[in-house]
Scaffold this active site. Structure first.
Site, PDB file in Angstrom:
ATOM      1  N   CYS A 156       0.810  -1.229   0.000  1.00  0.00           N
ATOM      2  CA  CYS A 156       0.000   0.000   0.000  1.00  0.00           C
ATOM      3  C   CYS A 156       0.836   1.268   0.000  1.00  0.00           C
ATOM      4  CB  CYS A 156      -0.935   0.013   1.207  1.00  0.00           C
ATOM      5  SG  CYS A 156      -2.259  -1.183   1.055  1.00  0.00           S
TER       6      CYS A 156
HETATM    7  N1  COA Z   1     -20.630  -8.525   8.108  1.00  0.00           N
HETATM    8  C1  COA Z   1     -21.140  -8.617   9.341  1.00  0.00           C
HETATM    9  N2  COA Z   1     -20.392  -8.878  10.446  1.00  0.00           N
HETATM   10  C2  COA Z   1     -19.057  -9.044  10.259  1.00  0.00           C
HETATM   11  C3  COA Z   1     -18.469  -8.967   8.991  1.00  0.00           C
HETATM   12  C4  COA Z   1     -19.310  -8.699   7.888  1.00  0.00           C
HETATM   13  N3  COA Z   1     -18.820  -8.598   6.641  1.00  0.00           N
HETATM   14  N4  COA Z   1     -17.139  -9.165   9.124  1.00  0.00           N
HETATM   15  C5  COA Z   1     -16.909  -9.368  10.424  1.00  0.00           C
HETATM   16  N5  COA Z   1     -18.055  -9.299  11.118  1.00  0.00           N
HETATM   17  C6  COA Z   1     -18.235  -9.488  12.555  1.00  0.00           C
HETATM   18  C7  COA Z   1     -17.098 -10.267  13.185  1.00  0.00           C
HETATM   19  O1  COA Z   1     -17.337 -11.659  13.091  1.00  0.00           O
HETATM   20  C8  COA Z   1     -17.131  -9.785  14.620  1.00  0.00           C
HETATM   21  O2  COA Z   1     -18.138 -10.457  15.316  1.00  0.00           O
HETATM   22  P1  COA Z   1     -17.944 -10.838  16.872  1.00  0.00           P
HETATM   23  O3  COA Z   1     -17.796  -9.493  17.580  1.00  0.00           O
HETATM   24  O4  COA Z   1     -19.202 -11.546  17.186  1.00  0.00           O
HETATM   25  O5  COA Z   1     -16.692 -11.645  16.928  1.00  0.00           O
HETATM   26  C9  COA Z   1     -17.541  -8.319  14.488  1.00  0.00           C
HETATM   27  O6  COA Z   1     -18.185  -8.203  13.207  1.00  0.00           O
HETATM   28  C10 COA Z   1     -16.371  -7.374  14.544  1.00  0.00           C
HETATM   29  O7  COA Z   1     -15.347  -7.831  13.660  1.00  0.00           O
HETATM   30  P2  COA Z   1     -13.912  -7.216  13.603  1.00  0.00           P
HETATM   31  O8  COA Z   1     -13.079  -7.939  12.590  1.00  0.00           O
HETATM   32  O9  COA Z   1     -13.362  -7.087  14.960  1.00  0.00           O
HETATM   33  O10 COA Z   1     -14.284  -5.765  12.998  1.00  0.00           O
HETATM   34  P3  COA Z   1     -13.478  -4.433  13.040  1.00  0.00           P
HETATM   35  O11 COA Z   1     -14.321  -3.410  13.657  1.00  0.00           O
HETATM   36  O12 COA Z   1     -12.064  -4.615  13.536  1.00  0.00           O
HETATM   37  O13 COA Z   1     -13.375  -4.053  11.478  1.00  0.00           O
HETATM   38  C11 COA Z   1     -11.778  -4.063   9.682  1.00  0.00           C
HETATM   39  C12 COA Z   1     -12.704  -4.891  10.563  1.00  0.00           C
HETATM   40  C13 COA Z   1     -11.014  -5.016   8.765  1.00  0.00           C
HETATM   41  C14 COA Z   1     -12.591  -3.098   8.840  1.00  0.00           C
HETATM   42  C15 COA Z   1     -10.804  -3.278  10.584  1.00  0.00           C
HETATM   43  O14 COA Z   1     -10.176  -4.115  11.501  1.00  0.00           O
HETATM   44  C16 COA Z   1      -9.736  -2.531   9.811  1.00  0.00           C
HETATM   45  O15 COA Z   1     -10.020  -1.659   9.020  1.00  0.00           O
HETATM   46  N6  COA Z   1      -8.460  -2.834  10.073  1.00  0.00           N
HETATM   47  C17 COA Z   1      -7.368  -2.184   9.373  1.00  0.00           C
HETATM   48  C18 COA Z   1      -7.497  -2.506   7.964  1.00  0.00           C
HETATM   49  C19 COA Z   1      -6.382  -2.002   7.150  1.00  0.00           C
HETATM   50  O16 COA Z   1      -6.024  -0.861   7.163  1.00  0.00           O
HETATM   51  N7  COA Z   1      -5.803  -2.868   6.394  1.00  0.00           N
HETATM   52  C20 COA Z   1      -4.790  -2.487   5.527  1.00  0.00           C
HETATM   53  C21 COA Z   1      -4.946  -3.285   4.321  1.00  0.00           C
HETATM   54  S1  COA Z   1      -3.815  -2.682   3.185  1.00  0.00           S
END
Ligand code: COA
Length: 375
Positions: A156
């Protein structure tokens, strides 16, 4: 030493949009299908059923509403769940070249320049469609540029690392100008079958023309300073590569052959790294947060950008001060901060200071401090 400046930028936007509603419908159909196929194992408690995705979660967790892709038919087909791209003959332009050339032509047009004014092409992207010959050399040939070209990959952060490489070559005098292009086909390495990440990425290509400041024909951004940093982490990883067939199970449909991330850890570890990096870079250049007119950040997650914007500026960013484009484009890897810059910089006036910052896998972070000049 010569002074480098960004004299033009361009964005190629793919023709197909996938809304969150379309994405979730396709994912949920795929999940139902998998659950039906595996009903006996699920009933026996040997397997967990797949859970549905939701539009509300996607917007709340990421701020993403739409993404552009090179192909949507395969991505939205529950029996396929990945893009379907036409096989191209070796003698026709590759898909990354086609995307990058469109963006590069827009950057050249904005700067009032032609291929004859460019000395080098750097193709900086998180994935390259083949090992060799370099995609950058194909782009160079397609544009009719003399000189040299090379590929680089810092995931990225590729765009800002590419800008630093180009700016340093211009400063030292080895070249007068370079095109840094970022064709990103993220749809091909995203795991669309994984609910935790299926909404994250989109496709796009960006181009940035960097020249000696005295060669600028119109308004431009002087590159005052660049700074890059890396620190190894497995929290964003993709194990696909040329050793694949040589390893046991290497050719299987394995999860680690696509994008994998530990999202929570990325969030927690990258935020302080990036905030500190920007603060140190600004301090080293004598730029106070009150001097900054705009922040063009990597576009991965809205909450992340809100946090970094607040940390860097020392207050809530005003509307437009830290523009987000991820609601329309999703995360487009290295191209995100350049889309934000390209679409939200024309209104700055003489002397205004801004900062471009990209960050991600590696971990990696790159920042570029720029000053607006009207002529
Ligand atoms: N739809 C509905 N629920 C979902 C889901 C979806 N698509 N994906 C995950 N969930 C659920 C999970 O199972 C979890 O449930 P639980 O609390 O019962 O365990 C809950 O939602 C929260 O999931 P989590 O993964 O902890 O979400 P989050 O708030 O951390 O958001 C990201 C996920 C990936 C958006 C976030 O962590 C993020 O942006 N991280 C950095 C990403 C980044 O910059 N990456 C760089 C890539 S280059």
């Amino acid at each position: 030493m010569f002074r480098p400046a960004i004299t033009g930028t361009g964005v190629f936007t793919p023709p197909n949009v996938i809304t969150n509603a379309e994405l979730v419908t396709a994912f949920n159909a795929y999940a139902d299908r998998m659950n039906a196929e595996n009903a006996p194992a699920i009933a026996a408690g040997e397997m967990e059923p797949m859970q549905h995705s939701s539009e509300e979660f996607i917007v709340k967790a990421s701020g993403i509403e739409n993404r552009y892709v090179m192909d949507k038919t395969g991505v939205l087909d529950p029996a396929v769940m990945h893009p379907l791209l036409r096989q191209r003959d070796d003698d026709e332009p590759g898909i990354m070249t086609e995307m990058a050339v469109d963006a590069a032509k827009k950057a050249l047009a904005q700067a009032g320049k032609t291929a004859a004014d460019v000395d080098a092409v750097i193709c900086a992207a998180s994935n390259l469609e083949r090992a060799y010959p370099a995609v950058a050399i194909e782009i160079q040939q397609a544009l009719g540029i003399e000189g040299f070209a090379f590929d680089m990959n810092v995931a990225c952060s590729s765009a800002t690392f590419g800008i630093q490489a180009a700016a340093d070559m211009i400063r030292s005098g080895s070249i007068r100008s370079a095109l840094v292009v970022n064709p990103e086909i993220c749809s091909a390495h995203l795991e669309w079958r994984d609910r935790d990440c299926h909404f994250i990425f989109g496709d796009v290509a960006t181009a940035t023309l960097i020249e000696r400041i005295e060669d600028a024909k119109g308004p431009h951004f002087e590159i005052l300073s660049t700074r890059c940093a890396t620190q190894f982490s497995n929290n964003i990883r993709n194990n696909n590569g040329f050793l694949r067939r040589s390893r046991p199970d290497g050719m299987k449909d394995r999860r680690d052959m696509q994008f994998m991330q530990n999202g929570r850890k990325v969030f927690k570890e990258v935020l302080p790294m990036v905030s500190q990096h920007i603060a140190d870079h600004m301090a080293a250049e004598g730029v106070a947060n009150t001097d900054l007119k705009r922040l063009w950040l990597h576009q991965a997650n809205k909450t992340m950008n809100d946090f970094i914007g607040k940390k860097v500026l020392g207050r809530e960013p005003e509307p437009g001060e830290q523009p987000n484009i991820l609601q329309d484009y999703a995360n487009t890897s290295s191209a995100g901060s350049i889309i934000a810059f390209s679409q939200n910089s024309d209104d700055l006036t003489e002397g205004d200071l801004g900062l471009i910052c990209s960050f991600g896998a590696g971990y990696s972070v790159g920042s570029v401090i720029v000053r607006r000049h009207m002529s």
